[in-house]
Design an enzyme around this catalytic site. Structure first.
Site, short mmCIF file in Angstrom:
data_model
loop_
_atom_site.label_atom_id
_atom_site.label_comp_id
_atom_site.label_asym_id
_atom_site.label_seq_id
_atom_site.Cartn_x
_atom_site.Cartn_y
_atom_site.Cartn_z
N HIS A 36 30.95 68.99 -22.29
CA HIS A 36 31.09 70.39 -22.67
C HIS A 36 32.39 70.99 -21.93
O HIS A 36 32.76 70.62 -21.01
CB HIS A 36 30.07 71.29 -21.80
CG HIS A 36 28.64 71.54 -22.83
ND1 HIS A 36 27.40 71.68 -22.64
CD2 HIS A 36 28.87 71.34 -24.29
CE1 HIS A 36 26.52 71.66 -23.30
NE2 HIS A 36 27.44 71.50 -24.62
N HIS A 57 25.44 49.04 -31.95
CA HIS A 57 26.62 48.91 -31.64
C HIS A 57 27.05 49.99 -30.80
O HIS A 57 27.08 51.24 -30.95
CB HIS A 57 27.61 48.88 -33.02
CG HIS A 57 29.03 48.31 -32.79
ND1 HIS A 57 29.21 47.04 -33.07
CD2 HIS A 57 30.03 48.92 -32.06
CE1 HIS A 57 30.68 46.90 -32.92
NE2 HIS A 57 31.22 47.74 -32.34
N GLU A 83 6.71 73.47 -23.38
CA GLU A 83 8.14 73.46 -23.72
C GLU A 83 8.41 74.10 -24.97
O GLU A 83 9.56 74.64 -24.93
CB GLU A 83 8.51 72.07 -23.49
CG GLU A 83 8.78 71.34 -22.04
CD GLU A 83 7.66 70.55 -21.71
OE1 GLU A 83 6.63 70.68 -22.36
OE2 GLU A 83 8.01 69.69 -20.84
N GLN A 111 29.93 59.89 -31.20
CA GLN A 111 30.24 60.75 -32.16
C GLN A 111 30.91 62.02 -31.96
O GLN A 111 30.86 62.33 -30.63
CB GLN A 111 29.20 61.31 -32.97
CG GLN A 111 28.24 60.23 -33.29
CD GLN A 111 27.05 60.66 -34.51
OE1 GLN A 111 27.48 61.28 -35.47
NE2 GLN A 111 26.09 60.13 -34.05
N HIS A 122 28.81 52.88 -29.90
CA HIS A 122 29.63 54.00 -30.06
C HIS A 122 29.09 55.54 -29.91
O HIS A 122 28.02 55.66 -29.60
CB HIS A 122 29.36 54.05 -31.84
CG HIS A 122 28.05 54.31 -32.31
ND1 HIS A 122 26.92 53.75 -32.31
CD2 HIS A 122 27.84 55.40 -33.09
CE1 HIS A 122 26.01 54.11 -33.02
NE2 HIS A 122 26.57 55.29 -33.39
N CYS A 147 30.85 46.76 -36.77
CA CYS A 147 31.65 45.56 -36.33
C CYS A 147 33.08 45.53 -36.87
O CYS A 147 33.12 45.92 -38.05
CB CYS A 147 30.95 44.37 -36.35
SG CYS A 147 29.63 43.99 -35.06
N HIS A 168 29.86 43.95 -30.00
CA HIS A 168 28.52 44.46 -30.65
C HIS A 168 27.50 44.52 -29.45
O HIS A 168 26.60 45.24 -29.35
CB HIS A 168 27.98 43.69 -31.97
CG HIS A 168 26.81 44.22 -32.47
ND1 HIS A 168 26.69 45.28 -33.40
CD2 HIS A 168 25.50 43.79 -32.22
CE1 HIS A 168 25.47 45.49 -33.76
NE2 HIS A 168 24.85 44.66 -33.07
N GLN A 171 9.61 72.23 -18.63
CA GLN A 171 9.00 71.89 -17.34
C GLN A 171 9.12 70.55 -17.08
O GLN A 171 9.47 69.69 -17.69
CB GLN A 171 7.44 72.18 -17.76
CG GLN A 171 6.42 71.82 -16.45
CD GLN A 171 5.73 70.35 -16.31
OE1 GLN A 171 6.07 69.87 -17.54
NE2 GLN A 171 5.34 70.23 -15.47
N CYS A 212 19.01 56.72 -32.26
CA CYS A 212 20.34 55.97 -32.61
C CYS A 212 19.78 54.81 -33.77
O CYS A 212 19.21 53.98 -33.12
CB CYS A 212 20.88 55.43 -31.40
SG CYS A 212 22.59 54.99 -32.03
N SER A 213 20.46 54.89 -34.78
CA SER A 213 20.19 53.89 -35.79
C SER A 213 21.02 52.55 -35.56
O SER A 213 20.64 51.73 -36.26
CB SER A 213 20.26 54.34 -37.20
OG SER A 213 21.60 54.85 -37.13
N ASN A 235 24.39 59.20 -28.63
CA ASN A 235 23.09 58.87 -28.87
C ASN A 235 22.91 57.48 -28.34
O ASN A 235 23.47 56.73 -29.10
CB ASN A 235 22.48 59.38 -29.76
CG ASN A 235 22.23 60.88 -30.06
OD1 ASN A 235 22.09 61.61 -29.27
ND2 ASN A 235 22.38 61.20 -31.35
N LYS A 289 1.48 63.02 -9.80
CA LYS A 289 0.39 61.63 -9.47
C LYS A 289 -0.73 61.59 -10.49
O LYS A 289 -1.61 60.57 -10.67
CB LYS A 289 -0.36 61.81 -8.21
CG LYS A 289 0.46 61.37 -7.10
CD LYS A 289 -0.14 61.44 -5.62
CE LYS A 289 0.84 61.22 -4.78
NZ LYS A 289 1.87 62.45 -4.30
N CYS A 340 26.23 44.69 -39.17
CA CYS A 340 26.42 45.92 -38.54
C CYS A 340 27.36 46.80 -39.39
O CYS A 340 28.77 46.12 -39.54
CB CYS A 340 26.81 45.58 -37.15
SG CYS A 340 27.48 47.24 -36.27
ZN LIG Z 1 28.33 45.91 -34.19
#
Ligand SMILES: [Zn+2]
Length: 346
Positions: free
Chosen positions: A281, A164, A317, A168, A166, A54, A113, A323, A160-161, A153, A29, A51
């Site tokens: 994993h 689109h 942390e 990795q 995707h 694409c 995209h 936490q 994430c840059s 990501n 709270k 992009c």
């Molecule tokens: Zn794209």
């Protein structure tokens, strides 16, 4: 569960890594006067000429993407690991290092995209899973690759840059530390009980139903008892599988379905394209047997209480340990109660 724990500080044990998380439910709270994240919510076009991912576009290194229609993989143009390199080690007094090699690939989930996993059709997500399987088997069979890490990501907040859709795949000679921790704890349990640690955990969770978010014939999605991130979840196969390569076609479909439903709930939570890091994993690919390993996928989303308030892993942390404020049970209930239809399609 000890009812006092719903309102009082306590710590919980992660059976897979052996680590503890501090839970402080009485703090939920407290007012927020901290940082608000910017939200970029423009509707994206199906094709973006700028992009790198694409179909038909030229990437930063000058290579041209094919006009792909199904998931497409290529070597990361800025790979963190390289397949070749000088072999060697440093062992000088207290200084220790060793050479590392590996392969980094990018998997475009869809040629479109504008899509994300929750907006893709189940058969198209099945194709992504089949691509992950193919890559795990292909890269994992290589001599110098002993672990294959599949991850995504999603969103600016996770660094994430490119929007689109995707993910990795980073694979390498050594087995990474998070995997080693989980290997060790699963192995100890397996040796003692001759059963899967995660399999037994799933049984307990399916009886209690307190932390379940979704379930189908072959998969379970839940907020793990020891979750660190506010809306962290874990997807695990009901069957004791060591790795993604062992999924049969029915299980691929069930996995795709639960992935779609879970990510729809995530988007519906704060009515935003929900950012997260997700990763699979599974057993190492060093040629040894890992009967103790139980294949699973985790989602670590940073958002805490709205689309603009993120959880920071700082201070305590960084210096002591993770936490959280809302309990795993509260997070699971919130996610469970959200609709299965995406808020933009409702
Ligand atoms: Zn794209």
């Amino acid at each position: 569960m000890n009812k006092e724990f719903n309102t009082h500080p306590h710590r919980r044990y992660n059976i897979l890594t052996g680590e503890w998380v501090l839970v402080s439910p009485h703090r939920t709270k407290r007012p927020w006067q901290g940082k608000l994240e910017k939200v970029a919510e423009e509707k994206r076009p199906s094709y973006d000429a700028d992009c790198f991912l694409c179909p038909g576009n030229v990437r930063a290194n000058g290579e041209k993407n094919p006009d792909y229609k199904t998931p497409f993989t290529f070597r990361n143009d800025f790979s963190a690991l390289l397949p070749e390199g000088p072999k060697g080690a440093v062992n000088e007094g207290l200084l220790k290092a060793e050479s590392e090699t590996g392969i980094c690939r990018v998997v475009c989930f869809s040629p479109d995209h504008s899509l994300t996993l929750p907006l893709m059709q189940v058969p198209d997500i099945v194709r992504v899973i089949q691509k992950w399987k193919e890559e795990y088997e292909d890269i994992g069979s290589m001599e110098d690759i002993n672990y294959v890490q599949i991850f995504e990501n999603k969103g600016d907040l996770m660094g994430c840059s490119n929007p689109h859709p995707h993910g990795q795949i980073w694979s390498q000679l050594s087995v990474p530390v998070e995997v080693q921790k989980k290997s060790a704890h699963q192995k100890t349990y397996w040796k003692k009980n001759n059963r899967s640690l995660l399999g037994d955990y799933l049984k307990q969770e399916l009886e209690l139903k307190e932390r379940l978010v979704l379930e189908n014939e072959h998969f379970v999605a839940l907020v793990p008892y020891w979750a660190v991130w506010p809306y962290e979840t874990l997807i695990a196969s009901k069957r004791h599988l060591q790795h993604i390569g062992q999924l049969n076609s029915e299980e691929e479909h069930a996995y795709a379905e639960i992935l779609k439903k879970l990510t729809i709930k995530y988007d519906n939570l704060f009515q935003t394209s929900f950012p997260y890091s997700s990763g699979i994993h599974q057993s190492p690919t060093d040629g040894k047997n890992y009967p103790e390993w139980h294949f699973h996928m985790s989602f670590y989303p940073p958002l805490l209480r709205s689309k603009t308030v993120k959880k920071f892993m700082v201070g305590y942390e960084m210096f002591a340990g993770p936490q959280r404020d809302i309990t795993a049970e509260q997070a699971a209930e919130t996610l469970r109660d959200l609709p299965d239809v995406h808020y933009t399609e409702g």
